[in-house]
Design a protein around this motif. Structure first.
Motif, short mmCIF file in Angstrom:
data_model
loop_
_atom_site.label_atom_id
_atom_site.label_comp_id
_atom_site.label_asym_id
_atom_site.label_seq_id
_atom_site.Cartn_x
_atom_site.Cartn_y
_atom_site.Cartn_z
N ALA A 155 49.09 40.39 51.27
CA ALA A 155 47.95 40.41 52.29
C ALA A 155 46.79 39.63 51.26
CB ALA A 155 47.47 41.75 52.62
N LEU A 156 46.12 39.07 52.29
CA LEU A 156 44.74 38.40 51.60
C LEU A 156 43.88 38.91 50.52
CD1 LEU A 156 43.80 35.23 52.19
CD2 LEU A 156 42.01 36.21 53.55
N ALA A 157 43.92 38.52 49.33
CA ALA A 157 42.98 39.22 48.36
C ALA A 157 43.43 40.41 47.95
CB ALA A 157 41.43 38.86 48.79
N ASP A 158 44.65 40.91 48.46
CA ASP A 158 45.15 42.30 48.03
C ASP A 158 46.57 41.93 47.51
OD1 ASP A 158 45.87 44.80 47.58
OD2 ASP A 158 45.51 45.42 49.63
N PRO A 159 46.89 41.93 46.06
CA PRO A 159 48.11 41.69 45.60
C PRO A 159 49.11 42.81 45.63
CG PRO A 159 46.68 41.85 43.68
CD PRO A 159 45.76 41.75 45.09
#
Length: 445
Positions: A155-159
């Motif tokens: 997810a965007l900016a959430d590894p």
């Protein structure tokens, strides 16, 4: 007469007599006056010892240096200490960052370290669970499939969040993925026999990645660790057994026939990069011979070895630590590359072997041979070896002192060296100070 002794390492391992020229632990640079001089490589200073063997990967996230070694994630501290952050898995590894998080692939597993909470988690699997590499690209963490052709992104900016639909397949060619690398705003997917170029579409979720039209090349990686990053591009050993620079959507071969022979007949292990006073070096590390190092500033090759017998350079990864380059060694040691002229407790042995100087087939008396080293800084000795058969056999060393502190006028000259139709010379020194040496020598016959 003045002769140019050597340009770059050119010894072909399976045809030494063709050209015995070598630069071992020295490299060439040009002065402001246009003269070419030979300069020592950086030595290795001990920094810290990790509890384990085989430094698998090193990476820098938010100015902090991390390493994977002995099945653990480590923080390498500036003060010479190290901190074990948690258990991972053994096997090959890669590291990237994502908005402060440290993302690690170890073995075929994926981990995320949060420096704020000092915890390591293993996120739930997304599209697949066997991970081959990790890379940061456009605020996503990209994960490649070990032994497969798929790649997924977080997810965007959430590894730590791996949506099951955020994946695609690198299917331009029918071969498996080895490594993802982000460069010049695009994502390079290096495979076993090909490479694909992808970009961030700006869309969300499963539509975030798309392949560039025509972005497929028939060159892959020789192995997953045969790649390193430098500012503006990457250096790889390709599936074609050649070394390439990769940047701006293209491959530039830079290997010479001797380098390609070494890749073919020896056992390459990894590629790494480091810098020294305006020179950026990309090194091919071998298990059974010295490393071959390519100088981006000059486009020339030299060799990096360690020990008195010039054995393999026993390193596996590199990364900036503050403003200096740190390297991870196979015994778990982290060292700093500095102009110390030693490899820890071992003197740094520097050796130059000339090309063969042929005397037009006429047996010629060698009356004088003179070198032009930097003098006046510390006492030391240079050893000269002579070969009269194209570098197959060598004479015993003929030592010469270069003069002590403040002694600038001593001539470094050998006389009455016998007769030869073809002459090669080898110069070796181990003094614990830096000493530049002109690439030219004077020969009187």
């Amino acid at each position: 007469m003045l002769v140019e002794l050597v340009g770059q390492s050119g010894r072909d391992p399976d045809n030494v007599s063709a050209n015995p020229a070598r630069l071992v632990n020295v490299y060439a640079e040009r002065t402001t006056e246009g003269e070419r001089v030979l300069k020592s490589v950086l030595g290795m200073d001990f920094h810290t010892q990790l509890d384990g063997v085989f430094v698998r990967s090193m990476g820098r996230v938010d100015g902090v240096t991390y390493a994977v070694c002995g099945g653990r994630l480590w923080r390498i501290n500036m003060d010479g200490s190290s901190t074990a952050l948690g258990d991972l898995d053994t096997g090959s590894a890669s590291i990237c960052g994502n908005n402060g998080y440290v993302c690690v692939q170890a073995g075929t597993r994926y981990f995320v370290y949060d420096p704020d909470t000092d915890t390591i988690t293993e996120p739930a699997a997304g599209a697949f669970s066997d991970i081959g590499s990790v890379e940061f690209f456009g605020n996503y963490t990209v994960l490649t499939e070990a032994g497969g052709r798929r790649f997924q992104w977080s997810a965007l900016a959430d590894p730590a969040d791996l949506p099951g639909l955020n994946f695609s397949t690198a299917d331009g060619k029918d071969d498996n993925l080895l490594r993802a690398f982000a460069m010049d705003g695009r994502l390079y997917l290096f495979k076993e026999e090909s490479t694909e170029l992808w970009y961030n579409t700006g869309e969300a979720g499963a539509e975030a990645m798309a392949r560039v039209a025509g972005g497929v090349w028939d060159i892959g990686l020789l192995a997953r660790n045969m790649i390193c990053r430098f500012e503006g591009g990457a250096f790889i050993v390709g599936s074609d057994n050649r070394a390439h620079l990769v940047s701006s959507g293209g491959f530039q071969p830079v290997s010479t026939p001797p380098v390609e022979t070494a890749i073919k007949i020896n056992r390459p292990q990894a590629c790494l990069t480091y810098a020294d006073e305006g020179h950026t070096f990309c090194a091919i590390i071998f298990k059974d011979c010295p490393a071959w190092c390519y100088d981006l500033a000059t486009g020339e090759w030299h060799e990096r070895a360690e020990g008195v017998n010039l054995g393999p350079w026993n390193v596996a990864a590199s990364c900036l630590l503050g403003r200096e380059w740190a390297i991870g060694r196979n015994d778990g040691q982290i060292s700093i590359l500095r102009r110390s002229n030693s490899d820890g407790p071992t003197p740094l042995t520097r050796e130059i072997t000339s090309r063969t100087l042929r005397m037009d087939g006429v047996r010629t008396i060698l009356r004088e041979f003179e070198l032009f080293p930097q003098q006046g800084f510390s006492a030391g000795t240079i050893n000269l070896h002579i070969s009269r058969d194209g570098g197959s056999t060598w004479s015993l060393p003929k030592p010469k002192p270069i003069g002590g502190q403040g002694e600038y006028g001593r001539r470094i000259m050998w006389r009455q060296l016998g007769q030869a139709r073809a002459l090669a010379v080898r110069i070796r020194w181990t003094m614990p100070r830096d000493m530049c040496l002109s690439t030219q020598a004077r020969i009187a016959t």
